[in-house]
Design an enzyme around this catalytic site. Structure first.
Site, short mmCIF file in Angstrom:
data_model
loop_
_atom_site.label_atom_id
_atom_site.label_comp_id
_atom_site.label_asym_id
_atom_site.label_seq_id
_atom_site.Cartn_x
_atom_site.Cartn_y
_atom_site.Cartn_z
N CYS A 25 -23.18 -18.73 7.53
CA CYS A 25 -24.11 -18.52 6.57
C CYS A 25 -25.15 -17.49 7.58
O CYS A 25 -25.32 -17.37 8.50
CB CYS A 25 -24.63 -19.45 5.77
SG CYS A 25 -23.68 -20.01 4.72
N ARG A 77 -22.96 -11.42 6.86
CA ARG A 77 -22.47 -13.42 7.11
C ARG A 77 -22.23 -13.91 6.17
O ARG A 77 -21.71 -15.47 5.91
CB ARG A 77 -23.27 -13.57 7.85
CG ARG A 77 -24.36 -12.96 8.75
CD ARG A 77 -25.56 -13.68 10.00
NE ARG A 77 -24.81 -15.23 10.07
CZ ARG A 77 -24.29 -15.50 11.90
NH1 ARG A 77 -24.33 -14.98 12.06
NH2 ARG A 77 -24.29 -17.29 11.88
N GLU A 125 -7.65 -8.31 4.85
CA GLU A 125 -8.75 -8.59 5.09
C GLU A 125 -9.40 -7.30 4.03
O GLU A 125 -10.17 -8.90 2.47
CB GLU A 125 -9.24 -8.04 6.33
CG GLU A 125 -9.37 -9.19 7.42
CD GLU A 125 -9.63 -8.30 8.05
OE1 GLU A 125 -10.04 -9.34 9.02
OE2 GLU A 125 -9.92 -7.82 9.59
N ASN A 151 -27.62 -23.12 7.92
CA ASN A 151 -26.44 -22.61 8.62
C ASN A 151 -25.66 -23.15 9.52
O ASN A 151 -25.85 -24.05 10.54
CB ASN A 151 -26.70 -20.67 9.07
CG ASN A 151 -25.03 -20.94 10.11
OD1 ASN A 151 -23.74 -21.07 9.62
ND2 ASN A 151 -25.66 -20.09 11.36
N GLY A 152 -23.83 -23.98 9.34
CA GLY A 152 -23.91 -24.60 9.99
C GLY A 152 -22.65 -26.01 8.87
O GLY A 152 -22.40 -26.04 8.05
N TRP A 169 -22.14 -18.57 2.58
CA TRP A 169 -20.54 -18.55 3.09
C TRP A 169 -20.33 -19.82 2.76
O TRP A 169 -20.32 -20.70 3.43
CB TRP A 169 -20.01 -18.10 3.90
CG TRP A 169 -18.71 -17.65 3.84
CD1 TRP A 169 -17.60 -16.75 3.54
CD2 TRP A 169 -17.84 -19.13 4.83
NE1 TRP A 169 -16.74 -17.00 3.66
CE2 TRP A 169 -16.62 -18.56 4.06
CE3 TRP A 169 -17.95 -19.85 5.20
CZ2 TRP A 169 -15.20 -19.03 5.14
CZ3 TRP A 169 -16.65 -20.95 5.92
CH2 TRP A 169 -15.76 -20.76 5.74
N LYS A 201 -5.70 -5.96 9.00
CA LYS A 201 -7.05 -4.78 8.21
C LYS A 201 -6.31 -4.62 7.64
O LYS A 201 -7.14 -4.56 5.89
CB LYS A 201 -7.03 -4.01 9.02
CG LYS A 201 -7.48 -3.62 10.61
CD LYS A 201 -9.12 -3.96 10.32
CE LYS A 201 -10.27 -5.00 10.93
NZ LYS A 201 -9.85 -6.28 11.86
N GLU A 205 -2.95 -6.74 13.98
CA GLU A 205 -4.52 -5.79 13.91
C GLU A 205 -4.51 -5.33 12.30
O GLU A 205 -4.37 -5.24 11.81
CB GLU A 205 -5.42 -5.60 14.73
CG GLU A 205 -6.52 -5.20 14.91
CD GLU A 205 -7.20 -5.90 14.37
OE1 GLU A 205 -8.94 -5.54 13.60
OE2 GLU A 205 -7.53 -7.31 14.77
N LYS A 257 -18.47 -12.28 8.16
CA LYS A 257 -18.36 -12.06 9.77
C LYS A 257 -18.14 -12.47 11.16
O LYS A 257 -17.77 -12.53 11.91
CB LYS A 257 -19.74 -11.20 9.56
CG LYS A 257 -19.84 -9.58 10.87
CD LYS A 257 -18.99 -8.61 11.46
CE LYS A 257 -18.40 -8.12 12.62
NZ LYS A 257 -17.36 -7.05 12.15
N HIS A 262 14.61 -11.30 12.15
CA HIS A 262 15.56 -12.94 12.41
C HIS A 262 14.09 -13.10 11.56
O HIS A 262 13.54 -14.51 12.20
CB HIS A 262 14.51 -13.46 14.47
CG HIS A 262 15.07 -12.43 15.51
ND1 HIS A 262 15.74 -12.87 15.84
CD2 HIS A 262 14.64 -11.67 16.13
CE1 HIS A 262 16.71 -12.13 16.48
NE2 HIS A 262 16.04 -11.58 17.64
#
Length: 597
Positions: free
Chosen positions: A2, A29, A478, A101-102, A75, A475, A471, A592, A494
């Site tokens: 947050c 955030r 996301e 936040n936490g 968040w 992306k 990556e 983020k 495989h």
């Protein structure tokens, strides 16, 4: 995860404006809900489910004057995103307001105790125990600051917490394993989870340490330890231009940050690479001595960068491994004497990475933070720090920080191994112009139009291209919300090949210096299953015959051409998400800075 903001000023009428500006700067955030509390003779609290814009619509048009205030963008961890679960939370009578936040790990026990004492809870959050704990201490005769301290000392877990009281111009704050930075301005003082919240107003900051408390009012900032003793703090200047945190005319922060990558790399390389001599000299690492193996710990995009960095070191004869920070266990992973543990973290606050670094410190390893944020927890707690200098990145999906991490890791590999060369330095210095060439000439938008309706997306690559394939898939996941997978090219057969159809395009990274024939063999395997092929390559004459679409990149050697290939994959993901009308800068369920484990 947050974001919190606090402000107290010498004037009147500006508290709400500062809070709303701060929340806009922190929305990366978390954007499940947002709220503010402004202190005057009473507390005026407004909070709404949804983005900051929903809160803006809920606040009265008339001026909301105040002495001090706090704000929060959420968040969700405990409870769904609703008005009731939005912060700030208050005590029963609305005399105390808190943002946090936490994660408060013992909140259930505290809640049962408080409910037994007659305090009423209206949300599902862990945070709501804090205002009730403060009120309980006030009811027992404690003054405001003492009540805040007593409440915080009962919390277990991670927190950055800020509190205001009715009729008070002071904001009280404390931190433990969650970031909190104080801002010193000419007309007021600030606190926030991150600098972008108040960079428009001041660039002079104080970073709060774990276990410290802050008292912020118009007269100044006082920092104390957990026993109440005043702590001398260093005031630092943040080298960020407020305009860096804006969109600069782009539709999305992500697109802006993709286009900022040439500038970011130039900043990363500045005064570190001497092309004529072929030398790489990183001043922050002048006294770094590495006698043992190197272990990287990281999460998400940073983990993909760590995979790239570990390969660079192994190629130079330095034993190196990469670990997901959430899975790192110093009891199970040998740490020989002289080991270096490198935490790769954009924010310098990632909870899992910080936990891994702290464990490595306790085990006696030398630690190094490779981060973007000056004064972050990782930068302060590690033995050494190397900054990637990417500047503020607001889009949740990392772009310019990933590329800057790769370039910084390339320099780190040269420093640690003692093996540099003029060619290596020249290739690094050429990257900004080559990235610009990719941005100027890319046909990714056309590729996106061709495959926006695909069932899934696969990304394959070998060697240095393998982390880039991972990556690229991340992306895509996301920001498009579509299924995507990345593989080392040889692994596709495989098992995952069972998922390949004519509706699953495969993005194949095929670059010179890679084992081209083997990767093309993998391309033929999926081509035989009618899958469309998009080749990302610097050798189109060898690859075009096997591909439905080709995304070209300049040749920059086997180590650096994959960095250029990554730019193309960023653009493809962006344009598909744009065509699908996704929330590109604020993808659902994500934030983020991941400050919870």
């Amino acid at each position: 995860m947050c974001g919190i903001i606090g402000y107290t000023g010498s004037g009147t009428g500006d508290v709400l404006d500062v809070l709303m500006t701060g929340l806009s700067g922190l929305e990366y955030r978390g954007y499940d809900s947002a709220g503010v509390a402004v202190a005057n003779s009473s507390l005026e609290v407004y909070k709404r489910e949804g983005e900051v814009s929903a809160l803006e619509n809920a606040v009265p048009d008339s001026d909301l004057d105040g002495l001090a205030g706090i704000g929060h963008t959420r968040w969700s961890t405990h409870g769904p995103p609703t008005d009731a679960n939005a912060h700030p939370h208050t005590d029963d009578d609305g005399r105390v307001a808190v943002v946090h936040n936490g994660i408060i790990e013992n909140y259930q026990a505290l809640r049962r105790e408080l409910e037994a004492d007659g305090y009423t809870f209206t949300s599902d959050t862990d945070t709501e125990v804090v205002p009730h704990l403060i009120r309980s201490a006030l009811d027992s005769g404690a003054d405001r600051e003492t009540a805040f301290r007593q409440a915080v000392q009962r919390l277990e877990g991670s927190y950055a917490v800020a509190t205001v009281f009715n009729g008070s111009e002071t904001v009280y704050a404390a931190r433990n394993e969650s970031p909190l930075v104080l801002g010193i301005g000419e007309d007021g003082h600030y606190l926030a989870s991150d600098v972008p919240a108040f960079i428009e107003f001041t660039d002079r900051v104080v970073y709060l340490e774990d276990g410290q408390f802050a008292r912020v009012n118009p007269s100044g900032i006082v920092v104390t330890d957990d026993q109440g003793a005043i702590v001398e703090t260093a005031v630092e200047t943040v080298d960020w231009d407020p305009e860096d945190a804006g969109k600069s005319g782009y539709d999305h922060y992500m697109l802006k940050e993709i286009h900022e990558q040439p500038t970011a790399i130039r900043k990363c390389l500045r005064e570190r690479v001497t092309e004529l001599e072929g030398s790489i000299d990183v001043a922050e690492l002048a006294d770094l001595e590495v006698e043992g193996p190197v272990q990287f710990v990281a999460c998400g995009t940073s983990y993909h960068a760590a995979l790239y960095g570990a390969r660079l070191l192994r190629e130079r004869g330095v034993p190196a491994q990469s670990f997901l920070a959430s899975e790192y266990d110093v009891d199970a992973v040998p740490l020989p004497e002289g080991s270096l543990v490198v935490g790769v973290t954009q924010s310098g606050e990632t909870a899992d990475t910080m936990s891994a670094l702290r464990a490595a410190n306790r085990a006696g390893a030398t630690t190094l933070a490779l981060t973007n944020v000056v004064g972050s927890s990782a930068a302060r707690e590690c033995d050494h720090v190397m900054y990637i200098r990417a500047g503020p990145e607001i889009g949740v999906a990392a772009t310019k920080t990933f590329v800057s991490q790769q370039v910084a890791l390339a320099m780190l590999s040269s420093v640690v191994s003692g093996r540099g060369s003029q060619e290596f330095a020249q290739q690094l210095r050429a990257l900004p112009d080559q990235i610009q060439q990719v941005l100027d000439e890319s046909t990714a938008r056309e590729v996106a139009a061709a495959y926006e309706d695909a069932d899934a997306y696969f990304f394959i690559g070998r060697g240095y291209n393998a982390p880039v394939a991972l990556e690229g898939a991340l992306k895509m996941k996301e920001i498009t919300y579509n299924h995507a997978e990345g593989f080392a090219a040889g692994e596709l057969k495989h098992g995952p090949l069972a998922l390949v159809t004519d509706s699953t395009p495969v993005f194949a990274l095929v670059t010179e210096g890679d084992d081209v024939s083997k990767t093309l063999g993998n391309v033929k395997e999926v081509e035989a299953r009618d899958a469309p092929i998009v080749a990302v390559t610097d050798i189109p004459d060898q690859v075009s015959a096997y591909a439905d679409h080709v995304l070209e990149v300049p040749s920059s050697g086997p180590r650096f051409t994959p960095i250029l290939a990554n730019i193309q994959l960023q653009l493809v993901a962006y344009w598909i998400a744009n065509r699908l009308d996704r929330s590109i800068d604020k993808p659902r369920n994500l934030a983020k800075s991941v400050t919870v484990k």
